[in-house]
Design a protein around this motif. Structure first.
Motif, PDB file in Angstrom:
ATOM      1  N   HIS A  63       0.678  -1.184   0.162  1.00 13.89           N
ATOM      2  CA  HIS A  63       0.066   0.352   0.072  1.00 13.89           C
ATOM      3  C   HIS A  63       0.696   1.124  -0.053  1.00 13.89           C
ATOM      4  N   GLU A  64       1.564   1.379   0.677  1.00 10.84           N
ATOM      5  CA  GLU A  64       2.694   2.879   1.324  1.00 10.84           C
ATOM      6  C   GLU A  64       3.599   2.475  -0.703  1.00 10.84           C
ATOM      7  N   LYS A  65       3.414   1.164  -1.316  1.00 11.75           N
ATOM      8  CA  LYS A  65       4.387   1.933  -2.371  1.00 11.75           C
ATOM      9  C   LYS A  65       3.042   2.235  -3.350  1.00 11.75           C
ATOM     10  N   LEU A  66       1.870   1.740  -3.675  1.00 12.39           N
ATOM     11  CA  LEU A  66       1.268   1.786  -5.323  1.00 12.39           C
ATOM     12  C   LEU A  66       1.131   3.355  -4.074  1.00 12.39           C
ATOM     13  N   VAL A  67       0.675   4.236  -3.332  1.00 11.32           N
ATOM     14  CA  VAL A  67      -0.116   5.493  -3.008  1.00 11.32           C
ATOM     15  C   VAL A  67       0.739   6.364  -4.126  1.00 11.32           C
ATOM     16  N   PRO A  68       1.592   6.693  -3.422  1.00 11.18           N
ATOM     17  CA  PRO A  68       2.600   7.716  -4.349  1.00 11.18           C
ATOM     18  C   PRO A  68       2.472   8.086  -5.181  1.00 11.18           C
ATOM     19  N   SER A  69       2.220   6.278  -6.190  1.00  9.92           N
ATOM     20  CA  SER A  69       2.658   6.149  -7.888  1.00  9.92           C
ATOM     21  C   SER A  69       0.999   6.494  -7.918  1.00  9.92           C
ATOM     22  N   LEU A  70      -0.400   6.268  -7.259  1.00  8.14           N
ATOM     23  CA  LEU A  70      -1.142   6.894  -7.965  1.00  8.14           C
ATOM     24  C   LEU A  70      -1.764   8.021  -7.698  1.00  8.14           C
TER      25      LEU A  70
END
Length: 422
Positions: A63-70
Motif C-alpha cells: 500500500h505504501e508503495k502504491l499510493v505515491p504512484s497513484l
C-alpha cells in the motif's frame, strides 16, 4: 457458463497492436500466485511483444508503495493488484478506471467468478472496476494425521464425551485447540498476532464466526461493541495466551505456515493459500497431512485481489490486454495448477485441478460461509482501529469489553460522509 469463460478474448485483435515495445510494470505480493504468474509471463511477452516487469514484495509494503504512484501524474505501475479492503479507497479517490465499457466491447463473461468475490473485488456501487484474480479464503487448517489417529480420538471422547468431530462452533474450537496442544505436546494453534494486518485478518474470523460484525451494514452504526464482538476478542486473546506458539504476538502468516510445516502445531485459523507451501516436500514435514475446513460457526473472512487499470496508466489499452490474457481460461488454469487460488467457479469442478489439489474441494463450502470487510472509503483505517483494539487487549492486558468500547467512536467516525455507504 463454463464453456464460454473468458475465451472470447482469444478472438480479439492482436495484443501486439497496442503492446509491442511497451513495458508493463506490476506490483504483487510474494504469494504462490505471483510465482505462478512469473512462470507463465513469457507467454504474454511472446504474444504481445511487451515486457512484463513484476515486482514482488511483502504485503505490508504494498500500500505504501502504491499510493505515491497513484497520486502522481504519471504512475509507476501499469496494472494494479487491488486488495479487497483497498477497493473502496481506490474507487473513492478515482485511482482506478471503470471497466464496464471494455468488458462489454470484448464480451467478457464475468459470471464465471464467484459472486462473493465480485462483491468485494469486482463491482463497487454497480460499476465494475476489477476482475478478481486471487482469493484468500480463510478457515481451519488442521493436522489430519493427528485428529484421525484412533488414540487421539479415544482421548478426545474421554475428554469431551462424544465421538471425534471437527469443531462446529468457535468455543468448541478453542476448547479442542487448547486440549490438543496438551494432548500432543505440540502447539494447539499457530497464530499471527502481529499488528496490523495479520492480527486483524485472523481475529476477524472469530468475530464473523460468532455472527458479529464491525457495523450494521444497513444503518452503518458500529456493532463490534456487542456480546458477539466482545466474546470473539476474548476467545482470540485466550488462545494466544494459552495455546499458541512462542512469539505469536509478533507473528505473521509466514510464521503460522512455518509452525505447521515444521510439525509444531495441530490447528490454525488461516489462509487456504498456505496449502501449496505445506505440500512442498523441500520445506515441509507435513506433506499430505494437513486438511482444510470452513471456519467453525457462522462465517469466515473472505478476501481477494482484483486486477485493475490505474487512472494514470501510460497505456491503458495494453494494460487491458494483459488482464484479458491473464484471466483467460488457459492461463487461469495454469496459475491454479501451480498453486494459485482461483476465482473462477469452473476451475473447482475441473478434474485435473482437483487431482492436483484435492484440498481445494472445500473452497466452495468456505466461500458459501464467508464475507469480506465492508467496501468503504476508509477500510484501511478500519483495519488500523481494530488492530488497536487487539493490541490493547493482547499487549496491554486491557479487558476486551473496555478495549472495544474505547474504540466505538473511532469506528463511528470512519463511516461518516462516506459516499460509498449512502
Amino acid at each position: 457458463m463454463a464453456a464460454s469463460l473468458l475465451a472470447a478474448s482469444t478472438a480479439l485483435a492482436d495484443p501486439a497492436a497496442v503492446c509491442k515495445g511497451k513495458t508493463l510494470n506490476l506490483l504483487l505480493e510474494t504469494v504462490p500466485d505471483t510465482t505462478a504468474l512469473i512462470a507463465v509471463g513469457p507467454e504474454f511477452e511472446k504474444l504481445s511483444g511487451a515486457k512484463l516487469n513484476i515486482e514482488a514484495v511483502n504485503y505490508t509494503l504494498m500500500h505504501e508503495k502504491l499510493v505515491p504512484s497513484l497520486t502522481a501524474s504519471s504512475g509507476s505501475y501499469d496494472v494494479l493488484a487491488v486488495d479487497s479492503y483497498w477497493a473502496g479507497e481506490f474507487v473513492t479517490a478515482k485511482w482506478i478506471q471503470p471497466l464496464d465499457e471494455r468488458i462489454a466491447a470484448d464480451k467478457i463473461d464475468t459470471s464465471v467468478y464467484y459472486p462473493a468475490l465480485m462483491e468485494i473485488n469486482g463491482k463497487v456501487k454497480g460499476t465494475t472496476y476489477m476482475l478478481p484474480f486471487w482469493q484468500y479464503a480463510m478457515g481451519m487448517l488442521y493436522r489430519k494425521d493427528i485428529v484421525e489417529d484412533p488414540a487421539f480420538q479415544a482421548a478426545y471422547k474421554e475428554k469431551f464425551g462424544r465421538d471425534w468431530r471437527l469443531p462446529e462452533t468457535l468455543q468448541e474450537f478453542a476448547d479442542v485447540a487448547k486440549w490438543a496442544g496438551q494432548q500432543t505436546g505440540k502447539v494447539g494453534i499457530a497464530m499471527a498476532g502481529q499488528r496490523a494486518d495479520p492480527v486483524v485478518m485472523e481475529a476477524t474470523n472469530y468475530v464473523f464466526s460468532l455472527g458479529g460484525d464491525f457495523y450494521n451494514r444497513e444503518s452503518w452504526e458500529p456493532s463490534l461493541n456487542s456480546p458477539e464482538g466482545i466474546e470473539a476478542v476474548k476467545i482470540y486473546a485466550d488462545l494466544l495466551s494459552n495455546a499458541a506458539q512462542p512469539g505469536a504476538l509478533g507473528a505473521n502468516f509466514d510464521d503460522v505456515a512455518n509452525a505447521l510445516k515444521q510439525d509444531k502445531a495441530v490447528f490454525a485459523i488461516s489462509y487456504l493459500f498456505l496449502m501449496p507451501t505445506l505440500q512442498d516436500p523441500k520445506e515441509s514435514k507435513v506433506v499430505d497431512k494437513v486438511g482444510f475446513a470452513r471456519m467453525p460457526g457462522q462465517d469466515s473472512l473472505l478476501g481477494a485481489w482484483g486486477w485493475a487499470i490505474p487512472t494514470n496508466a501510460a497505456n491503458a489499452d495494453c494494460s487491458w490486454e494483459f488482464i484479458k490474457w491473464v484471466e483467460s481460461k488457459d492461463i487461469a488454469k495454469k496459475r491454479a495448477l501451480a498453486g494459485g487460488q482461483a476465482t473462477q467457479t469452473w476451475i473447482y469442478d475441473d478434474a485435473e485441478y482437483l487431482k492436483r489439489w484435492p484440498q481445494m474441494a472445500a473452497v466452495g463450502d468456505a466461500l458459501a460461509h464467508a464475507k469480506g470487510l465492508p467496501v468503504m472509503s476508509r477500510a484501511t483505517q478500519l483495519v488500523e482501529v481494530f488492530a488497536e483494539v487487539m493490541g490493547d487487549v493482547l499487549a496491554n492486558g486491557t479487558d476486551a469489553a473496555t478495549a472495544v468500547a474505547n474504540a466505538e467512536d473511532k469506528f463511528a467516525r470512519l463511516t461518516k460522509g462516506d459516499p460509498l455507504l449512502k
